[in-house]
Every structure is written in C-alpha cells, then in structure tokens.
Design a protein around this motif. Structure first.
Motif, PDB file in Angstrom:
ATOM      1  N   ASN A 234      42.788  42.051  38.820  1.00 58.60           N
ATOM      2  CA  ASN A 234      42.469  40.760  38.219  1.00 58.60           C
ATOM      3  C   ASN A 234      40.973  40.645  37.932  1.00 58.60           C
ATOM      4  O   ASN A 234      40.552  40.266  36.838  1.00 58.60           O
ATOM      5  N   MET A 238      38.849  40.362  34.322  1.00 55.70           N
ATOM      6  CA  MET A 238      37.888  39.289  34.047  1.00 55.70           C
ATOM      7  C   MET A 238      36.523  39.855  33.652  1.00 55.70           C
ATOM      8  O   MET A 238      35.858  39.357  32.755  1.00 55.70           O
ATOM      9  N   ASP A 286      44.340  36.011  33.594  1.00 55.68           N
ATOM     10  CA  ASP A 286      44.066  35.692  34.991  1.00 55.68           C
ATOM     11  C   ASP A 286      45.286  35.071  35.663  1.00 55.68           C
ATOM     12  O   ASP A 286      45.714  35.500  36.729  1.00 55.68           O
TER      13      ASP A 286
END
Lengths: 306, 349
Positions: A234, A238, A286
């Motif tokens: 994750n 990002m 996300d």
C-alpha cells in the motif's frame, strides 16, 4: 541586535568554519563529474540495454491500457475493486471517478499514469519482497541495507534524477527507475519487519514438526507476515503516485505532464483537474489495497486473542 | 515398560559466549552462581542422566528456571547441547545430519507447546494436518486421519474455525490432535496444560490418560505442578538449577524425598490421593478380614471403603493373593505430614 551582544563575533576570524581551497574543491567536483562521464561513456550502452526490456514492458502495458475500450477498463476496475474490498460502494465510487476523469478529458494521461504506477508497483514487489526476506534472515544484511533504504527515502528526488538521466537520458525507463527508487523502501522494510515479528513459538512449532527452510518461509513466515507486507505494498503504491509529477519531468508522461505545464503557464484549472485525478487514483488504490490487507487478517478475529 | 526408548547421557547445556570451554568447570563441580560470577556463563543443564522407558509417561518436573523446558527441547534438538548424548531408539539425536534430524522430527517425535503455538492463519483442521502435510502424506488420507484425531479430542464440528475463535482448552486440544496425527511414538509435552485453568486442566489430563491407555506412546511431560506430575506420571524426574535431584515413581518421591528441595515440593500435596496401599501396608494379617482392597488403591478411596464397611482394618490383595493389611490408624499416620510440618506456618487454621 549586533550592538546588544557582548561579543562582536565578526572580529573573531578563527570562528569561520574551515573550508577546502576553492581550487581543490573545483578539482574534486570536476574529478567526480569526469569519472562518472567516463564511466557512462564506457558502460552506458550495456546498462541501457539492461533496461530495454523494462521500457518494452512499460510501453506495451501503457499501449494496452490506452488502447483498451473505456467500458472494458471500467469493468476491470469494478471487478478488481470488488475482488479486493468486497464493497459495492467502493467499486461504484471507483467507476464514477474514472467516468468523471474521462468526462474532463484526462483519460489518456490517467491511463499512462495508472500503467506507470502499476508496473512500478509490480516491479517493486517482485524485487522488494525477496530483499526483505533476505534481510530478515541476517542481521548483517539488515545492517547493510537499512542505511541504503534511508538514503533512498530521504535524498531529494532531483538529486538521483541527475545520474539516472545522464545514464539513460529522458524517457519512460529512467522515469520508471526514478519512481522505483522512491517507492521500493516501504515494501522492503515492512517485509523484513513482518517476518521478524512472526511469533517465535509458532516458528518453533514448525521446526518441531520437521519443516524445512522452504516450508518455514512459505508455510509460516510469509503468510503470517502478509498483513505487514501488504501495508508495505500500500505504501509503495502511494509513494509511486507521489512521484508522478517529478517523473513527468524526465519523460514519464501521464497526468504529471499537464501539471508541469500548468505550473509553467499558471493554468490553475488544468493543474487542479490533473492533480485531483492523481488524488482520485490514489484514494481508489489505497482503499482497495487496505481493504484487501484487512481481509487477509480475518483469522485474527474472534473472542479469544492469542 | 520393558525396553528403553530414550536415554539421556551426561547432557550439559551452558549458555554464554564460549560454552564448550566451561564444561570442565561444571564437571569439576562449580556451582551456578560461581560460574556466572567468575566466567559469565549460565548453566542450563548440568550432567543430566535419565533413562526413559518406552510406552510410559515420564514427567520432568521443576520450578521455572530449573531447565525443564531446555531439557525437553534437547530431545528433538530444538536446542543444541553443549556436551552429552541423547539416544533415542539406539540412535544419538545429537549427531544426526540435518536431513536425518528433520525426518526424526517428522516421524518419530511430535510436540505439544505451553502456549499452543498453533498456526493462526490456518483453520483448526489445517492445523491438525500440518504435520501430515510436512510428512508428504497424500491429501485424502491426511484428511481422514486429521478428522479422526479431531474427533478423538472432542472437536468435531470445529474444523473450519480459526484458532483465535477457540478457548484456551480447545486450542490445546487442537495442539494435541496435531501432535497425535503424525503417529510419532514419542510425544513431547512442554507444560502443555499449564496455561489452562484448573478444571480444564483436569479435563485435559483425563483426555491424555484415556488416549494413553490405548495408544501406549512414550510421553515426556514437563510440568511445574506436582499434583499434575503425581496424577499422570509413571515416572517422575525432579530438576533443580539444571541438575537432576531425584527420579522415581510418585510413591518413591512422596515417601522418600531425596532432599529438602523435594520435601518442600511435596509438603502441600494431598498424600491420601497419591499414596497407594501397596506402599504403606503392614504385614499379612493372620486371618483375612471380610474387607479386601486392591494394592493399587489410593488411601482416600480405601478410607471411604473402611468407613462404609464400618471396619477397623482391611486385607490388601493383589488379585486373589493376600499381600498385606491396613488399618484406619495406619492410613491416618501415612497421610499426616512428616514430623514438624504439622505445626508449619502454612497449615490451615
């Protein structure tokens, strides 16, 4: 303030920090630049060839995505979001976001960015997880790699853009490498951490039943580290998205290019639209990846914690 | 109870930077505090010698820090020894190659852990199947065997639960089923019931004894709880500071404690439930009484029998043979604590 102070510091010449001679400093910098240039002259070609397949993958993938009929893409987005999160709301939100992006004429840029981020994330996982596993097995390896990760995360991106561009020029491959340098540390760190946090007693049980190294790794360590590894994935996604605009400076294309144009020409709306598109992609990625990570921990639920 | 299954010979474990060089000091009789003070090494196990017969329950007992968990981990070599031998079925486990050791762990010795150590990401049935999977047993057969053991420990219907959804007692049943499923003939149990509350613990002891009656495995059971040791152990070994203080049957240990440490240990137990008529009876009576009691009966049952029959004495028999006699008085004497302890500060008032 100067007249208030008791000591006039400016009179104390020895308090100046020692500085290398101007000539020496220039020679040092010249020397570094020169030897790196020589290195490139001698090795540039084969290094470029190494990254050729990378470029090929990225370009093929991008073409496939840009060329894909938009309804098919929306179906894929809805399907993947639902598979990841098991939430209709989230899937619907993702589809609506992409329709809006298309409506505002940012479809192509968005496809290029999604392609870049997907390929970068995929490669980061493929490289980062084995490195993390390797680190978790030896304190010495961990001691050697952690400072490298620290540097990769803190050094201003513009600084490593210079040698990357000198080596590979402007284009998709150097942009991808720049994104990966920035995005790979979390997956490496969290894989290492996740495996190190696996309960010692559970591992001992695996040993006691005669598990070999492979059975330990794939049967116990990685499955139990998965929530952490997934938090790393994750974070990697990002960070890759955060690099979109900077990567556009060296030829990544995608949503970053219009943002740069907007900065140069003071086009507020163009900048905001493209910026918001990046934000929308980030939120979708996300939420879906976090929901998936949470589902991986389903077995931890229950009245009796251990 | 004939042949030896496990033989532990001159086993030493010393923790520290250079343990091998410390063996001679320990052999020379240096004490644990002295070794720590003068050489910075800690004695884990000090010259352990123990013969464990096949098909029985060998309890190894001691307080925390006495080295009992270290000792059991030497049997399947989860801990490497500093010196000594660990002979299982005539083979020294401590010199096995990594492959041979892995096979030994897969097929010959399975283990149950104090904190269960289940695999939290696998369902209950998948946990039970873990050892079989590693043995490389084909899925269908493994499933059948796993299912059978899960039923034996009373967890039918919980196959698809995750360990975190079960209570402690149920989790340890999974641990027991996982260990039994491998069909290993040695079962290592490291404080397996210590984390459970008393009622559940008794429950688990019953399950274990019941299974053992049928399976006749060689069980090595670690505990710090003397009541548990006396209840399930055919043989008991007591460890203190890494050294073996006494080995023997429950009767031996209660009647003839080797030193003050063991005496301290046994002073609070319920002797009436441990001592058998066999070990306290007097000589054969001139004339057999009407009441006949088996020699392996424990005192508290025998007293009830006497009381119910309103008899003063009874004849002790071994099958049909008269072997001795007991009286109410002799039994009361036997369960009273040895001299001096009666007025002890911890007697109930």
């Amino acid at each position: 303030m100067a007249e208030d102070s008791l000591i006039d510091w400016s009179k104390l010449t020895w308090i100046e920090p020692p500085v290398m001679g101007r000539q020496d400093l220039r020679d040092l910098k010249k020397g570094i630049d020169g030897s790196f240039r020589d290195f490139i002259r001698e090795n540039g070609e084969w290094i470029e060839n190494i990254f050729e397949p990378l470029k090929w993958i990225l370009i093929k993938f991008e073409h496939a995505m840009v060329g894909m009929p938009w309804p098919l893409f929306l179906v894929i987005v809805a399907g993947l979001s639902y598979l990841g999160s098991r939430s209709w709301k989230l899937s619907l939100g993702a589809v609506l976001s992409f329709i809006l992006i298309g409506w505002l004429d940012m479809w192509e840029g968005t496809m290029a960015t999604v392609a870049m981020v997907s390929v970068a994330t995929f490669l980061c996982i493929a490289i980062g997880i084995p490195i993390g596993v390797w680190m978790s097995r030896s304190d010495r390896v961990q001691g050697a790699i952690v400072p490298v990760l620290d540097i990769m995360q803190t050094i201003p991106s513009f600084v490593y853009l210079i040698p990357v561009v000198m080596l590979l020029g402007i284009g998709k491959a150097p942009a991808l490498i720049a994104v990966m340098i920035y995005a790979i540390p979390p997956i490496v760190r969290l894989t290492n951490l996740g495996i190190r946090l696996v309960d010692k007693e559970t591992l001992e049980a695996a040993d006691a039943f005669g598990a070999n190294k492979k059975e330990r790794l794939f049967g116990v360590q990685i499955p139990l580290a998965l929530p952490n590894i997934f938090a790393g994935v994750n974070q990697t996604i990002m960070m890759a998205l955060a690099m979109v605009v900077i990567a556009a400076m060296i030829g990544a294309g995608g949503l970053g290019t219009p943002v740069l144009r907007a900065v140069n020409n003071q086009y507020l709306a163009l900048g905001v639209f493209n910026g918001m598109a990046i934000v929308a992609i980030a939120i979708i990625f996300d939420r879906v990846s976090q929901a998936y990570g949470k589902r991986l921990q389903k077995h931890r639920e229950g009245g009796h914690g251990v | 109870m004939s042949d030896l299954k496990v033989q532990i010979k001159n086993l030493y474990k010393i923790f520290g930077k250079n343990p091998k060089s410390m063996v001679k000091h320990v052999e020379g009789g240096m004490s644990k505090p002295d070794l720590l003070k003068n050489h910075g090494h800690v004695i884990g196990l000090n010259n352990i010698n123990l013969d464990i017969p096949a098909k029985g329950i060998q309890v190894i007992m001691g307080l925390s820090g006495s080295g009992k968990s270290t000792l059991i981990r030497h049997i399947n070599r989860l801990i490497e020894p500093t010196a000594g031998e660990m002979i299982v079925d005539g083979q020294d486990v401590l010199t096995m190659s990594p492959d041979a050791l892995r096979d030994f762990r897969r097929f010959n010795a399975s283990m149950v852990f104090q904190k269960f150590a289940l695999l939290p990401h696998r369902t209950v049935i998948k946990n039970v199947l873990y050892g079989l999977e590693i043995q490389g047993i084909e899925e269908k057969e493994a499933m059948e065997r796993g299912q059978k053991w899960l039923e034996r420990v009373g967890l039918k219907g919980f196959e698809e639960h995750y360990p975190a959804q079960l209570s402690g007692g149920m989790q340890q049943r999974v641990g027991l089923a996982r260990a039994l499923a491998t069909d290993a003939d040695i079962l290592l149990m490291d404080e397996a019931f210590s984390a459970l509350d008393p009622l559940i613990r008794t429950d688990m002891q019953n399950i274990l004894l019941e299974l053992q009656e049928e399976l006749h495995k060689t069980i090595i059971f670690i505990t710090h709880d003397l009541d548990e040791a006396l209840r399930i152990g055919d043989n008991i070994a007591i460890l203190r500071d890494g050294a073996m203080v006494q080995t023997g049957s429950a009767q031996d240990i209660v009647l003839n404690p080797a030193d003050e440490y063991v005496t301290d240990f046994i002073q609070d137990i319920n002797r009436a439930r441990v001592l058998e008529l066999n070990s306290i009876m007097g000589k054969k009576p001139a004339k057999a009484t009407a009441l006949k009691l088996d020699k392996s009966m424990v005192i508290d049952v025998a007293m009830q029998e006497l009381s119910n029959a309103k008899a003063k004495s009874a004849t002790v028999v071994d099958g049909n043979k008269v072997v001795g006699s007991v009286t109410m008085d002799s039994m009361v004497q036997a369960i009273a604590r040895p001299d001096g302890e009666v007025k002890g500060i911890d007697s109930y008032r």
